[in-house]
Motif scaffolding. Structure first.
Motif, PDB file in Angstrom:
ATOM      1  N   ALA A 152      -4.094   2.609  -8.875  1.00 32.43           N
ATOM      2  CA  ALA A 152      -3.199   1.825  -8.021  1.00 32.43           C
ATOM      3  C   ALA A 152      -3.378   2.238  -6.563  1.00 32.43           C
ATOM      4  CB  ALA A 152      -1.758   2.031  -8.457  1.00 32.43           C
ATOM      5  N   GLY A 153      -3.107   1.296  -5.673  1.00 34.38           N
ATOM      6  CA  GLY A 153      -3.241   1.586  -4.248  1.00 34.38           C
ATOM      7  C   GLY A 153      -4.455   0.893  -3.684  1.00 34.38           C
ATOM      8  N   PRO A 154      -4.564   0.851  -2.369  1.00 30.90           N
ATOM      9  CA  PRO A 154      -5.684   0.138  -1.741  1.00 30.90           C
ATOM     10  C   PRO A 154      -7.019   0.823  -1.976  1.00 30.90           C
ATOM     11  CG  PRO A 154      -4.421   1.350  -0.095  1.00 30.90           C
ATOM     12  CD  PRO A 154      -3.656   1.453  -1.383  1.00 30.90           C
ATOM     13  N   GLY A 155      -8.030   0.025  -2.235  1.00 34.60           N
ATOM     14  CA  GLY A 155      -9.385   0.546  -2.321  1.00 34.60           C
ATOM     15  C   GLY A 155      -9.977   0.723  -0.939  1.00 34.60           C
ATOM     16  N   PHE A 156     -11.123   1.372  -0.883  1.00 30.83           N
ATOM     17  CA  PHE A 156     -11.788   1.634   0.393  1.00 30.83           C
ATOM     18  C   PHE A 156     -11.978   0.356   1.203  1.00 30.83           C
ATOM     19  CE2 PHE A 156     -16.127   1.906   2.416  1.00 30.83           C
ATOM     20  CZ  PHE A 156     -15.715   2.600   3.541  1.00 30.83           C
ATOM     21  N   SER A 157     -12.356  -0.731   0.546  1.00 31.68           N
ATOM     22  CA  SER A 157     -12.640  -1.965   1.262  1.00 31.68           C
ATOM     23  C   SER A 157     -11.402  -2.576   1.907  1.00 31.68           C
ATOM     24  CB  SER A 157     -13.266  -2.990   0.319  1.00 31.68           C
ATOM     25  OG  SER A 157     -12.357  -3.364  -0.696  1.00 31.68           O
ATOM     26  N   GLU A 158     -10.221  -2.159   1.463  1.00 27.61           N
ATOM     27  CA  GLU A 158      -8.971  -2.724   1.970  1.00 27.61           C
ATOM     28  C   GLU A 158      -8.337  -1.890   3.071  1.00 27.61           C
ATOM     29  OE1 GLU A 158      -7.127  -4.644  -2.012  1.00 27.61           O
ATOM     30  OE2 GLU A 158      -7.577  -2.503  -2.110  1.00 27.61           O
ATOM     31  N   LEU A 159      -8.898  -0.747   3.375  1.00 26.20           N
ATOM     32  CA  LEU A 159      -8.306   0.154   4.373  1.00 26.20           C
ATOM     33  C   LEU A 159      -8.614  -0.324   5.785  1.00 26.20           C
ATOM     34  CD1 LEU A 159      -9.225   3.585   2.747  1.00 26.20           C
ATOM     35  CD2 LEU A 159      -7.024   2.410   2.676  1.00 26.20           C
ATOM     36  N   PRO A 160      -7.747  -0.006   6.742  1.00 31.38           N
ATOM     37  CA  PRO A 160      -8.040  -0.359   8.137  1.00 31.38           C
ATOM     38  C   PRO A 160      -9.326   0.315   8.612  1.00 31.38           C
ATOM     39  CG  PRO A 160      -5.734   0.260   7.888  1.00 31.38           C
ATOM     40  CD  PRO A 160      -6.409   0.610   6.593  1.00 31.38           C
ATOM     41  N   VAL A 161     -10.221  -0.473   9.175  1.00 32.31           N
ATOM     42  CA  VAL A 161     -11.508   0.056   9.628  1.00 32.31           C
ATOM     43  C   VAL A 161     -11.307   1.203  10.608  1.00 32.31           C
ATOM     44  CG1 VAL A 161     -13.561  -0.506  10.993  1.00 32.31           C
ATOM     45  CG2 VAL A 161     -12.770  -2.069   9.212  1.00 32.31           C
ATOM     46  N   GLU A 162     -10.367   1.056  11.518  1.00 32.45           N
ATOM     47  CA  GLU A 162     -10.168   2.066  12.557  1.00 32.45           C
ATOM     48  C   GLU A 162      -9.823   3.419  11.960  1.00 32.45           C
ATOM     49  OE1 GLU A 162     -10.299   2.945  16.707  1.00 32.45           O
ATOM     50  OE2 GLU A 162     -10.842   1.152  15.571  1.00 32.45           O
ATOM     51  N   ASP A 163      -8.991   3.437  10.919  1.00 29.63           N
ATOM     52  CA  ASP A 163      -8.571   4.705  10.319  1.00 29.63           C
ATOM     53  C   ASP A 163      -9.754   5.443   9.698  1.00 29.63           C
ATOM     54  OD1 ASP A 163      -6.048   3.991  11.091  1.00 29.63           O
ATOM     55  OD2 ASP A 163      -5.321   3.524   9.063  1.00 29.63           O
ATOM     56  N   VAL A 164     -10.552   4.728   8.927  1.00 33.85           N
ATOM     57  CA  VAL A 164     -11.692   5.381   8.273  1.00 33.85           C
ATOM     58  C   VAL A 164     -12.767   5.730   9.292  1.00 33.85           C
ATOM     59  CG1 VAL A 164     -13.313   5.265   6.365  1.00 33.85           C
ATOM     60  CG2 VAL A 164     -11.172   3.982   6.230  1.00 33.85           C
ATOM     61  N   ALA A 165     -12.939   4.879  10.286  1.00 42.93           N
ATOM     62  CA  ALA A 165     -13.939   5.156  11.321  1.00 42.93           C
ATOM     63  C   ALA A 165     -13.629   6.453  12.052  1.00 42.93           C
ATOM     64  CB  ALA A 165     -14.017   3.995  12.306  1.00 42.93           C
TER      65      ALA A 165
END
Length: 285
Positions: A108-121
């Motif tokens: 459960a929870g957002p997968g990598f593809s659903e995360l805000p780009v800025e946060d992971v960047a």
């Protein structure tokens, strides 16, 4: 020849300065398939190679007996593959595998593809700054064959390189013309998992005219083969054989012909007329 003559000769042949290459991937095994030979070549030439994965691949396809704790198994496989390629460091960002197609349900929870780009960047940029990276590899805009996590690698890589002011961003890909030929042959293989074969090839990977690099990795195929073999969980699923198993079964001359070169598109640069670059560090001068 006197000492002064030998010294002058050395001055005429400058020693190559080691660079740092950070290679960013969505899941374990992507690094071996798309960039394994390039990473092994860079490490063998004395450069520092750092491997970063967004997820542990826990929602990937695998045979039923391997799905108990697939993420942990694939993380261990990644370490083994990285060692085979000569990587100096492995960084796991720890995001959830988004899954795709017939992949098992993810947590459960957002997968990598659903995360805000800025946060992971920002996470990736921190690694780039810490390492003083000269080159970052990500993926092409299509994410290769369209997996949402691969498309996200493209977006995150582009933004992270911008945040960290990394000098060179290369998008790992494959010559689309060669993919079409390979898939026509692959359809003849009994029990081969057909998930990827079903994808539309008109937009998959990169058109030949847009490529900037074709890296010769034939001298490093033993390391690439060892890295592929490390990903044992990805050789078979309940629906059939996976591509890695097929590749590992190829005779070595065929393996070399198919996987002896790796492909990149340099972000922000058009193709040099008449030639493709063979060195991922060529743009650094």
């Amino acid at each position: 020849m006197g000492w002064s003559d030998r010294r002058r000769m050395r001055c005429c042949h400058p020693v190559r300065v080691p660079f740092t290459l950070v290679s960013f991937h969505a899941h374990p095994d992507d690094e071996a398939l798309l960039t394994g030979g390039t990473l092994a070549r860079a490490a063998a030439e004395g450069h520092r190679v750092v491997l970063v994965t967004a997820t542990d691949g826990e929602a990937g396809l695998a045979a039923a007996e391997r799905t108990g704790d697939l993420g942990a198994a694939r993380a261990a496989e990644l370490d083994q593959a990285a060692a085979a390629l000569g990587c100096a460091r492995v960084v796991r960002l720890g995001h959830a595998d988004s899954g795709w197609g017939s992949s098992p349900a993810r947590a459960a929870g957002p997968g990598f593809s659903e995360l805000p780009v800025e946060d992971v960047a920002r996470q990736l940029a921190a690694v780039l700054r810490e390492e003083g990276a000269h080159v970052l590899t990500s993926y092409d805009p299509a994410g290769g064959y369209g997996h949402p996590d691969h498309v996200q690698v493209h977006r995150v890589g582009a933004r992270a390189a911008e945040l960290a002011a990394t000098p060179l961003l290369l998008e790992a890909t494959v010559d689309r013309t060669l993919v079409r030929r390979g898939l026509r042959l692959a359809r003849l293989v009994p029990r081969l998992d057909s998930d990827v074969l079903a994808q539309r090839l008109d937009t998959a990977f990169t058109a030949r005219e847009d490529l900037t690099h074709r890296v010769d990795v034939r001298a490093h195929l033993a390391a690439k083969r060892e890295a592929l073999a490390a990903h044992a969980s990805q050789t078979e699923s309940d629906s059939g054989l996976r591509g890695i198993r097929l590749l590992l079964r190829l005779p070595r001359p065929v393996f070399s012909a198919l996987l002896g070169r790796e492909w990149f598109r340099q972000s922000g640069r058009g193709r040099v007329p008449g030639r493709l670059l063979d060195d991922v560090f060529a743009g650094l001068g």
